[in-house]
Structure formats: C-alpha cells, structure tokens
Enzyme design. Structure first.
Site, PDB file in Angstrom:
ATOM      1  N   ILE A  14     -17.879  26.113  -0.507  1.00 30.85           N
ATOM      2  CA  ILE A  14     -16.769  25.669   0.690  1.00 30.85           C
ATOM      3  C   ILE A  14     -17.741  25.546   2.212  1.00 30.85           C
ATOM      4  CG2 ILE A  14     -15.910  27.582   1.640  1.00 30.85           C
ATOM      5  CD1 ILE A  14     -14.411  24.895   0.865  1.00 30.85           C
ATOM      6  N   SER A  36     -27.388  32.688   6.097  1.00 31.84           N
ATOM      7  CA  SER A  36     -27.006  33.040   3.985  1.00 31.84           C
ATOM      8  C   SER A  36     -27.511  33.596   3.285  1.00 31.84           C
ATOM      9  CB  SER A  36     -26.567  32.080   3.384  1.00 31.84           C
ATOM     10  OG  SER A  36     -25.560  31.782   2.595  1.00 31.84           O
ATOM     11  N   LYS A  91     -10.355  32.038   5.009  1.00 32.85           N
ATOM     12  CA  LYS A  91      -8.676  31.738   4.153  1.00 32.85           C
ATOM     13  C   LYS A  91      -9.589  33.135   3.382  1.00 32.85           C
ATOM     14  CE  LYS A  91      -8.469  30.124   0.938  1.00 32.85           C
ATOM     15  NZ  LYS A  91      -8.795  30.705  -0.508  1.00 32.85           N
ATOM     16  N   ASP A 169      -5.886  34.381  -4.391  1.00 34.62           N
ATOM     17  CA  ASP A 169      -7.407  33.636  -3.501  1.00 34.62           C
ATOM     18  C   ASP A 169      -6.780  31.929  -3.147  1.00 34.62           C
ATOM     19  OD1 ASP A 169     -10.145  33.023  -2.575  1.00 34.62           O
ATOM     20  OD2 ASP A 169      -9.856  31.231  -4.050  1.00 34.62           O
TER      21      ASP A 169
HETATM   22  P1  NAP Z   1     -19.167  31.056  -2.604  1.00 35.50           P
HETATM   23  O1  NAP Z   1     -19.827  29.951  -3.149  1.00 35.50           O
HETATM   24  O2  NAP Z   1     -19.221  32.447  -3.473  1.00 35.50           O
HETATM   25  O3  NAP Z   1     -19.930  31.320  -0.877  1.00 35.50           O
HETATM   26  C1  NAP Z   1     -19.825  32.268  -0.450  1.00 35.50           C
HETATM   27  C2  NAP Z   1     -21.364  32.493   0.030  1.00 35.50           C
HETATM   28  O4  NAP Z   1     -21.546  33.489   1.342  1.00 35.50           O
HETATM   29  C3  NAP Z   1     -22.707  33.102  -0.775  1.00 35.50           C
HETATM   30  O5  NAP Z   1     -23.155  31.731  -0.459  1.00 35.50           O
HETATM   31  C4  NAP Z   1     -23.517  33.727  -0.214  1.00 35.50           C
HETATM   32  O6  NAP Z   1     -24.799  33.810   0.706  1.00 35.50           O
HETATM   33  C5  NAP Z   1     -22.593  34.096   1.429  1.00 35.50           C
HETATM   34  N1  NAP Z   1     -22.544  35.201   1.393  1.00 35.50           N
HETATM   35  C6  NAP Z   1     -22.166  36.546   1.415  1.00 35.50           C
HETATM   36  N2  NAP Z   1     -22.857  37.607   2.271  1.00 35.50           N
HETATM   37  C7  NAP Z   1     -22.730  37.311   3.248  1.00 35.50           C
HETATM   38  C8  NAP Z   1     -22.903  37.723   4.511  1.00 35.50           C
HETATM   39  N3  NAP Z   1     -22.910  39.242   4.378  1.00 35.50           N
HETATM   40  N4  NAP Z   1     -23.542  36.906   5.057  1.00 35.50           N
HETATM   41  C9  NAP Z   1     -24.155  35.836   5.097  1.00 35.50           C
HETATM   42  N5  NAP Z   1     -23.735  35.271   3.978  1.00 35.50           N
HETATM   43  C10 NAP Z   1     -22.897  35.764   3.082  1.00 35.50           C
HETATM   44  O7  NAP Z   1     -17.212  31.194  -2.100  1.00 35.50           O
HETATM   45  P2  NAP Z   1     -17.142  29.882  -1.687  1.00 35.50           P
HETATM   46  O8  NAP Z   1     -15.610  29.616  -2.984  1.00 35.50           O
HETATM   47  O9  NAP Z   1     -17.545  29.126  -1.169  1.00 35.50           O
HETATM   48  O10 NAP Z   1     -15.672  30.810  -0.447  1.00 35.50           O
HETATM   49  C11 NAP Z   1     -15.818  31.372   0.105  1.00 35.50           C
HETATM   50  C12 NAP Z   1     -14.359  31.536   0.715  1.00 35.50           C
HETATM   51  O11 NAP Z   1     -13.820  30.556   1.253  1.00 35.50           O
HETATM   52  C13 NAP Z   1     -13.637  32.703  -0.138  1.00 35.50           C
HETATM   53  O12 NAP Z   1     -12.600  33.265   1.621  1.00 35.50           O
HETATM   54  C14 NAP Z   1     -12.519  31.383  -0.362  1.00 35.50           C
HETATM   55  O13 NAP Z   1     -11.741  31.389  -0.001  1.00 35.50           O
HETATM   56  C15 NAP Z   1     -12.679  29.867   0.809  1.00 35.50           C
HETATM   57  N6  NAP Z   1     -12.362  28.628   0.368  1.00 35.50           N
HETATM   58  C16 NAP Z   1     -13.360  28.329  -0.762  1.00 35.50           C
HETATM   59  C17 NAP Z   1     -12.261  27.253  -1.809  1.00 35.50           C
HETATM   60  C18 NAP Z   1     -13.231  26.948  -2.740  1.00 35.50           C
HETATM   61  O14 NAP Z   1     -12.684  25.587  -2.751  1.00 35.50           O
HETATM   62  N7  NAP Z   1     -14.710  27.577  -3.080  1.00 35.50           N
HETATM   63  C19 NAP Z   1     -12.151  26.513  -0.786  1.00 35.50           C
HETATM   64  C20 NAP Z   1     -11.131  26.754   0.526  1.00 35.50           C
HETATM   65  C21 NAP Z   1     -11.533  27.886   0.756  1.00 35.50           C
HETATM   66  P3  NAP Z   1     -25.857  32.930  -0.171  1.00 35.50           P
HETATM   67  O15 NAP Z   1     -25.360  32.850  -1.711  1.00 35.50           O
HETATM   68  O16 NAP Z   1     -26.696  32.629   0.051  1.00 35.50           O
HETATM   69  O17 NAP Z   1     -26.335  34.538  -1.120  1.00 35.50           O
END
Ligand code: NAP
Length: 308
Positions: A14, A36, A91, A169
C-alpha cells in the site's frame, strides 16, 4: 507555509501503490524518509531499517504514515507521538480497540494529530451516497464483499495471524463506508466466522446487523471468490434502491449511475494536512468496533485448510 516533512513507515504494497504517489502529489507534504526492515523506498530518499534508527540518525520529520501490518502499529505510533510527531494510521488503526483509545489520549496530551484513516470513505461515490441517504428512510441493506485472497493478499502471512483480521481486512473497508453513509447507528445481532483449520483468522463471514430503527443489514464476506469480484453495498429505501459498487467508486441511484475519478489517497492526505494545520485529531473506531463485536459474539466454524 513549509511542507510537512513526513516519513513512511512500512514500505509494502500500500505504501508503494498509494502513499508515495499521494505524498508526491500533495505540496503540503514532502517525503523526508522511509523506514522498513527489508524494502527500500524511492531512490534518493533517506532510508532506515527501524523507526528508532530514523529518530537517532535521520533527518527531522514532523509526521509519520504507518503502513505496516496492524499488529506492530501501536508501538510505532506511541514512539512517534512521544517524539511529538503527527501520526497517520493505515486501516485498521490498531490490533485492539483499547490501544487506539490509548493513542488518542496520548496524542491529545502531547498536542499532536492522530489520524485513523479509512480510505474507502474517500471513494468517489461515498460522499454523494451519504448525502442522498440522509434524506431517506433505510428499509434494509446488503453488503457483499467477495474477493480472491490469492490475488489481493498473496503471501501476506500477517493477515492470517491474530490481529490481522483475515477476511475482515477488506471487510472493514465496507464497514467504514456503511458506518459513514447509513443515517442510523447499527450493531451486530448474529455472526458466523469460517476459519480455515490451519489459520487463526476467518476466510469468510456471514453477519447480520440491525439499526436502531430495526432495519436489517446483512454482510457477506468471502475470500474464496474466483471470477468476478464484488465490493457492493445495496441499500433499500423509501425512495428506491441505492447501490455503491467497486468499493464505493460507482454510485447508482434511481436516477442513474455516476462514475467519478478515484481520489481515495489524495483525499486522505488532504484531510491529514487539514487536521495537522488545525491542531485536531480524527480517530473514529466505529468500523473496528463492529469487527471486534463479530469476534466477540460470532459463532466460529472450522473449514478446509487454506494454502497460498
Ligand atoms: P504488506 O505489503 O505486507 O506491507 C507491510 C510492510 O510493513 C512490509 O513491507 C514490512 O516491511 C513492513 N513492516 C513490518 N513490520 C514493520 C516494522 N516494525 N517497522 C517498519 N516496517 C514494518 O502489507 P500492505 O498490503 O501494504 O498492508 C499494510 C496495511 O495497509 C494493512 O493494515 C492493510 O490493511 C492496509 N491496506 C492495504 C491495502 C492493499 O491493497 N494492500 C489497501 C489499503 C490498506 P519489510 O518488507 O521491509 O519487512
């Protein structure tokens, strides 16, 4: 006015798809750093492996956007607030309700802005849907959110862990819209959560809510959908049917259909800038409270194991 220097924490899907372009497109902000553990942000922007590292060794920042999974959000937000930074929460705003309340009172004490963002509320059809429903009597509503988890969340292990919410989610996005557009408060009556034998979070859920005037709101969430995907809310009123489809982007009223440009993340960052400039917070937990109630009162059924 100087731009708000902001750091993105959590460079995942995101952050890359939405936050970086929205920050680059809003002159109220300048992207000062990314944080990150593994993935870097855009070329030329200082990058740090942890928020502690940014605070100790990085450039000054006024605000952080926390784009991590929800389970680690509280500690990051508490640290940022302790340093007087404004905090944008993706969120859901936390893994529990009480931690969001604790953050809100902390933000008020230190005079920083806490923004619990709900991107779907900024989908193009949502504001006109809310305005239209404000003048009508709702008889019933249906929420149908069916998507293919393998397409939208490939390899996201955190989403299946406690606090990751599973099918809620995406489902919480529907609830962020419903709590915003339906004129009367509503609450859960019954729920069935289907949980794969090898996972901690539901892959599907069937929920019945009722509003304070007795209207039924039915929600059907399923992550096993292949083929056409559904992100629809249909509301029956005394003046005909309202339908929001494509996650709130397309609004159909008895008079016709409106398609408008997607402004979800630009809208969120405009709101965050306004809150910061006005010295205010916005931490609405209503969608998360309904999800918590589903876990509190829902009947759990074990279903076939899920493998990515
Ligand atoms: P994601 O692709 O798994 O990304 C999350 C990132 O957080 C990972 O790349 C990880 O970094 C990083 N992370 C984990 N622990 C951390 C820490 N302690 N300090 C700093 N960074 C850390 O997940 P995502 O899909 O982007 O979703 C993240 C959030 O956005 C969720 O709450 C989700 O509900 C929300 N969201 C997602 C979407 C969507 O379409 N994907 C849409 C709207 C909202 P590394 O890879 O560098 O380890």
């Amino acid at each position: 006015m100087d731009p708000i220097r902001i750091a993105i924490v959590g460079v995942g899907k995101i952050a890359r798809d939405q936050h970086i372009p929205a920050i680059n497109g809003n002159s109220a902000f300048s992207l000062a750093a990314t944080v990150s553990p593994h993935h870097h942000g855009p070329e030329g922007i200082p990058h740090f492996a942890s928020l502690e590292d940014l605070i100790e060794n990085g450039p000054a920042v006024d605000a952080v956007a926390l784009c991590t999974p929800p389970q680690v959000r509280y500690d990051l937000a508490a640290l940022a607030l302790a340093k007087g930074m404004h905090v944008f929460l993706e969120k859901p705003p936390g893994a529990t309700l009480a931690e969001v309340a604790a953050l809100e009172s902390r933000a008020n004490k230190v005079g920083a802005t806490l923004f619990a963002s709900w991107h779907s509320r900024f989908a193009a059809g949502v504001a006109p849907a809310r305005a239209w429903l404000a003048e009508r009597t709702v008889k019933s509503a249906k929420i149908i959110w069916r998507e293919d988890v393998r397409v939208w969340h490939p390899g996201q292990a955190w989403i299946w862990e406690p606090g990751g919410l599973g099918v809620f989610d995406p489902g919480i996005n529907a609830l962020s819209i419903a709590t915003h557009i339906l004129p009367r408060p509503f609450f859960l009556r019954t729920a069935t959560l289907e949980i794969p034998a090898n996972r901690a979070a539901p892959i599907a859920a069937d929920i019945e809510f009722r509003d304070t005037a007795g209207a039924t709101i039915h929600m059907d969430l399923d992550w096993r959908q292949t083929g056409p995907q559904s992100w629809d809310i249909i509301v029956e009123t005394d003046a005909g049917t309202l339908k929001l489809s494509q996650g709130g982007a397309v609004l159909t009223l008895p008079t016709g259909t409106e398609h408008n440009e997607d402004m979800e993340y630009p809208g969120l960052y405009a709101r965050f800038a306004n809150l910061i400039r006005g010295g205010r917070s916005d931490a609405d937990i209503a969608p998360l409270r309904l999800v918590a109630d589903a876990f509190l009162r829902g009947n759990r059924q074990t279903v076939e194991a899920f493998h990515d």
